[in-house]
Design a protein around this motif. Structure first.
Motif, short mmCIF file in Angstrom:
data_model
loop_
_atom_site.label_atom_id
_atom_site.label_comp_id
_atom_site.label_asym_id
_atom_site.label_seq_id
_atom_site.Cartn_x
_atom_site.Cartn_y
_atom_site.Cartn_z
N ASP A 1 68.01 42.17 36.60
CA ASP A 1 69.31 41.64 36.99
C ASP A 1 69.54 41.97 38.46
OD1 ASP A 1 71.83 40.55 36.96
OD2 ASP A 1 72.64 41.92 35.45
N VAL A 2 69.32 40.99 39.34
CA VAL A 2 69.39 41.20 40.79
C VAL A 2 70.36 40.18 41.39
CG1 VAL A 2 68.06 41.15 42.94
CG2 VAL A 2 67.03 42.08 40.86
N VAL A 3 71.21 40.68 42.30
CA VAL A 3 72.17 39.83 42.99
C VAL A 3 71.90 39.91 44.48
CG1 VAL A 3 74.62 39.43 43.45
CG2 VAL A 3 73.90 40.28 41.21
N GLU A 4 71.83 38.77 45.15
CA GLU A 4 71.66 38.75 46.60
C GLU A 4 73.03 38.86 47.26
OE1 GLU A 4 69.96 35.90 50.17
OE2 GLU A 4 69.25 35.57 48.12
N VAL A 5 73.14 39.77 48.23
CA VAL A 5 74.39 39.95 48.96
C VAL A 5 74.10 39.85 50.45
CG1 VAL A 5 75.45 41.37 47.16
CG2 VAL A 5 74.21 42.48 49.02
N PRO B 1 67.13 38.85 53.05
CA PRO B 1 68.15 39.00 52.02
C PRO B 1 68.24 40.44 51.54
CG PRO B 1 66.17 38.11 51.03
CD PRO B 1 65.90 38.24 52.51
N LEU B 2 69.45 40.87 51.21
CA LEU B 2 69.67 42.18 50.61
C LEU B 2 69.86 41.97 49.12
CD1 LEU B 2 72.29 43.86 52.99
CD2 LEU B 2 69.82 44.14 52.99
N PHE B 3 69.16 42.73 48.31
CA PHE B 3 69.28 42.63 46.86
C PHE B 3 69.92 43.89 46.31
CE2 PHE B 3 65.31 39.90 47.23
CZ PHE B 3 66.01 38.71 47.10
N VAL B 4 70.80 43.71 45.34
CA VAL B 4 71.41 44.81 44.60
C VAL B 4 71.03 44.59 43.14
CG1 VAL B 4 73.57 45.88 43.90
CG2 VAL B 4 73.31 45.03 46.23
N LYS C 1 82.19 42.74 40.08
CA LYS C 1 82.31 42.11 41.41
C LYS C 1 80.97 41.46 41.78
CE LYS C 1 85.74 45.37 43.08
NZ LYS C 1 85.98 46.46 44.04
N LEU C 2 79.89 42.16 41.52
CA LEU C 2 78.56 41.61 41.84
C LEU C 2 78.24 40.41 40.99
CD1 LEU C 2 76.61 44.95 42.20
CD2 LEU C 2 76.85 43.22 43.99
N ARG C 3 78.52 40.49 39.72
CA ARG C 3 78.22 39.35 38.83
C ARG C 3 79.07 38.14 39.19
NH1 ARG C 3 77.13 43.05 33.61
NH2 ARG C 3 74.89 43.23 33.94
N ALA C 4 80.25 38.34 39.70
CA ALA C 4 81.12 37.23 40.10
C ALA C 4 80.58 36.51 41.33
CB ALA C 4 82.53 37.74 40.37
N GLU D 1 74.81 50.47 33.12
CA GLU D 1 76.08 50.78 33.81
C GLU D 1 75.87 51.19 35.26
OE1 GLU D 1 79.12 50.35 32.41
OE2 GLU D 1 78.00 49.50 30.73
N ASP D 2 74.64 51.01 35.77
CA ASP D 2 74.30 51.45 37.12
C ASP D 2 74.03 50.27 38.04
OD1 ASP D 2 74.37 54.08 36.19
OD2 ASP D 2 72.23 54.09 35.74
N VAL D 3 74.25 50.50 39.33
CA VAL D 3 73.82 49.55 40.35
C VAL D 3 72.74 50.23 41.17
CG1 VAL D 3 75.97 48.24 40.49
CG2 VAL D 3 75.67 50.22 41.94
#
Length: 90
Positions: free
Chosen positions: A31-35, A51-54, A85-88, A59-61
């Motif tokens: 589960d990775v989100v680009e920010v 790109p920065l990935f989170v 917030k990240l998933r949104a 329950e952790d980031v």
């Protein structure tokens, strides 16, 4: 939230490049989100070369965190409200 230094965290990868941090997160977490650079998480702005990935795991980031004069780290921190917030952002 408070300063990341005051939070409970685990360092997964230390003194790496922006690219190494990005690849580590991309390779090791499903589960990775680009920010964008400058994204604010835990009242801290993430810096780096896009790109920065989170990553999100349970329950952790998992974040790339750069501390000037000390280098870049990949850190696991309890996510709390930041996960939603990240998933949104998707």
């Amino acid at each position: 939230m408070s300063c990341i230094d005051e939070m409970k965290y685990e360092i997964l990868l230390s003194q790496c490049s922006f690219k190494e941090a990005r690849e580590y997160i991309k390779k090791n977490f499903k589960d990775v989100v680009e920010v964008p650079p400058g994204y604010r998480i835990f009242d801290t702005f993430l810096i780096g070369v896009p790109p920065l990935f989170v990553g999100i795991e349970g329950e952790d980031v998992i974040i790339p965190y750069t501390k000037p004069c000390y280098g870049t780290y990949v850190m696991r921190i309890e996510g709390g409200d930041e996960i939603e917030k990240l998933r949104a952002k998707r």
